[in-house]
Design an enzyme around this catalytic site. Structure first.
Site, PDB file in Angstrom:
ATOM      1  N   LYS A 186       0.819  -1.213   0.000  1.00 45.49           N
ATOM      2  CA  LYS A 186       0.000   0.000   0.000  1.00 45.49           C
ATOM      3  C   LYS A 186       0.855   1.266   0.000  1.00 45.49           C
ATOM      4  CE  LYS A 186      -4.161  -1.759   0.058  1.00 45.49           C
ATOM      5  NZ  LYS A 186      -5.124  -1.479  -1.048  1.00 45.49           N
ATOM      6  N   ASP A 187       2.024   1.167   0.588  1.00 45.09           N
ATOM      7  CA  ASP A 187       2.916   2.323   0.684  1.00 45.09           C
ATOM      8  C   ASP A 187       3.683   2.479  -0.623  1.00 45.09           C
ATOM      9  OD1 ASP A 187       4.815   4.230   1.232  1.00 45.09           O
ATOM     10  OD2 ASP A 187       5.645   3.214   2.990  1.00 45.09           O
ATOM     11  N   ILE A 188       3.367   3.520  -1.393  1.00 41.79           N
ATOM     12  CA  ILE A 188       4.077   3.745  -2.650  1.00 41.79           C
ATOM     13  C   ILE A 188       4.970   4.985  -2.572  1.00 41.79           C
ATOM     14  CG2 ILE A 188       2.223   2.647  -3.979  1.00 41.79           C
ATOM     15  CD1 ILE A 188       1.777   5.640  -5.084  1.00 41.79           C
ATOM     16  N   SER A 189       5.331   5.385  -1.353  1.00 42.26           N
ATOM     17  CA  SER A 189       6.215   6.543  -1.209  1.00 42.26           C
ATOM     18  C   SER A 189       7.561   6.320  -1.890  1.00 42.26           C
ATOM     19  CB  SER A 189       6.422   6.861   0.275  1.00 42.26           C
ATOM     20  OG  SER A 189       7.014   5.775   0.954  1.00 42.26           O
TER      21      SER A 189
END
Length: 451
Positions: free
Chosen positions: A362-365
């Site tokens: 979910k984390d696409i940083s």
């Protein structure tokens, strides 16, 4: 095979028959889940069917290609091989690949890094090939040290397994240091020369695994890989057991001379698909194949006949335009794809697709660590289109890199967005995990494979 394993195997095969033969769907995981639900030790119970043993391939980037090339080479040498070719690399996928009734000489299995702690102690492979380690899926995998701990624990539980590791990667060598202290035999491979290519702007593992000092490099090949050494003298690239020299990298593919301490001489390895990372993948496959008794000529013959079919560097032609599909799921993977794209001297376009499903993270940083500025500074004209569930995030990131990118909901829409460009200009489609298979299916419907 015990009664419980036999029952698990029978039910797993029944599930495979229903999925594959009746419903014509992928059977790469569910049969293994069924088997493991009945017998959690099914992998260990099935391992004795392998007369020669097994080889497990893991690493952040490149394990599917490396695993499949290795399996093809071993089959070309006459071995009977079981392999999870579709990339189902957790315990269920490995169990499913072991279910077929026939016996085999070898299993060649790709393993997710965090799943090694379940797969390696059960399978007890003769070799574990560790390609590289990069930050990837932070919300699932956590930071690199957690991944290192997991792989080291897996090796500690299978002391007879030999670790075949990329000696150019300081993070992977961090695992090797722990494994060697625990008694694991370690063999290192790498590129034994500088490539005179521009290194990535954002290296990851730039610090000593022993003391934390910033590493010095005689040369870097990509990311943190290269001829590294700690300025305090307590950590350095090891003396390589297998190495590549005479490396050539271009749009037409890669080639290099593979050598090793136990090999009779150099073997020229050539492939029609490319990138510096592919040199490491193919060298790793060559080393593992050699350790299993495959000669260099057989390896090259298998490589000549190998054509990617899993979305990795697949080429299609749609209405006269070449489309290149590849996986890019983390900063290093994207940066290497950018290098590959820029090595193509033609004017071109790119469709960048980022999803945030469970298997993507979910984390696409991490997209802010991708060096998209290199695309903005490309001397060739370049059209970029953004896509995927997080298309807007990609669009914003590209804007900060100085690139204006319209949004497209599919490959067809991306092709429409560049329809004013001459057909001679290729489109590169770079996607992360969950976007890869839909893009591949769409391209197979619209166009034709181009070898």
């Amino acid at each position: 095979m015990g009664a419980r394993t036999a029952l698990a195997t029978g039910l797993g095969r029944l599930a495979h028959w229903g999925l594959h033969d009746v419903l014509h769907r992928s059977a790469s995981q569910l049969p293994g889940r069924v088997a493991l639900a009945v017998d959690p030790h099914a992998i260990a119970g099935l391992a004795p069917k392998l007369s020669q043993g097994s080889i497990v391939v893991c690493g952040t980037n490149g394990k599917t290609t490396t695993n499949n090339v290795l399996a093809c080479a071993m089959e070309a040498a006459g071995y009977r091989v079981l392999c999870n070719r579709e990339g189902a690399n957790m315990a269920a996928g490995v169990a499913a690949a072991l279910l077929p009734g026939r016996s085999a000489d070898w299993a060649v299995m790709e393993a997710d890094e965090l799943s090694t702690v379940n797969i390696v102690p059960a399978l007890r492979p003769r070799y574990l090939v560790l390609l590289n380690l990069f930050r990837d899926q932070l919300d699932r995998a956590g930071e690199i040290d957690h991944v290192q701990d997991t792989i080291a624990s897996a090796l500690a539980a299978s002391p007879e397994t030999v670790l075949v590791v990329c000696g150019d990667d300081p993070i992977s060598m961090g695992v090797a240091l722990r494994a060697r202290e625990a008694g694991t035999r370690v063999l290192a491979f790498g590129i034994a020369e500088g490539l005179r290519l521009g290194a990535d702007r954002v290296p990851e593992g730039a610090f000593c695994q022993a003391c934390g000092a910033q590493l010095d490099y005689d040369y870097r090949t990509y990311a943190q890989l290269g001829a590294f050494r700690c300025p305090r003298g307590d950590f350095a690239r090891p003396e390589l057991d297998f190495w590549a020299t005479g490396v050539r990298v271009g749009r037409e593919g890669v080639s290099f001379d593979a050598s090793g301490r136990t090999l009779p001489g150099k073997v020229r390895v050539c492939a029609s698909f490319g990138g510096v990372y592919m040199v490491y993948n193919l060298l790793a496959a060559f080393v593992a194949a050699s350790l299993a008794g495959v000669d260099g000529q057989t390896f090259q013959r298998a490589l000549d006949g190998y054509h990617p079919e899993n979305g990795r560097l697949q080429h299609f032609v749609v209405d006269g335009r070449e489309v290149v599909l590849n996986l890019a799921k983390n900063p290093t993977g994207f940066n290497q794809n950018i290098s590959l794209l820029l090595a193509d001297e033609r004017e071109k376009a790119a469709f960048l697709v980022i999803n945030d499903d469970f298997n993507d993270g979910k984390d696409i940083s991490w997209i802010w660590d991708v060096d998209f500025e290199r695309l903005a500074g490309s001397p060739e004209a370049l059209r970029v289109v953004a896509g995927g569930h997080r298309a807007n995030d990609v669009q914003v990131r590209l804007k900060y890199a100085g690139i204006e990118a319209p949004i497209a909901g599919s490959v067809a829409e991306a092709l429409e967005a560049i329809s004013d460009l001459p057909r001679e200009r290729p489109l590169y489609v770079l996607t992360n995990y969950s976007a890869l298979w839909p893009a591949k299916a769409e391209l197979e419907r619209m166009g034709e494979r181009h070898e």
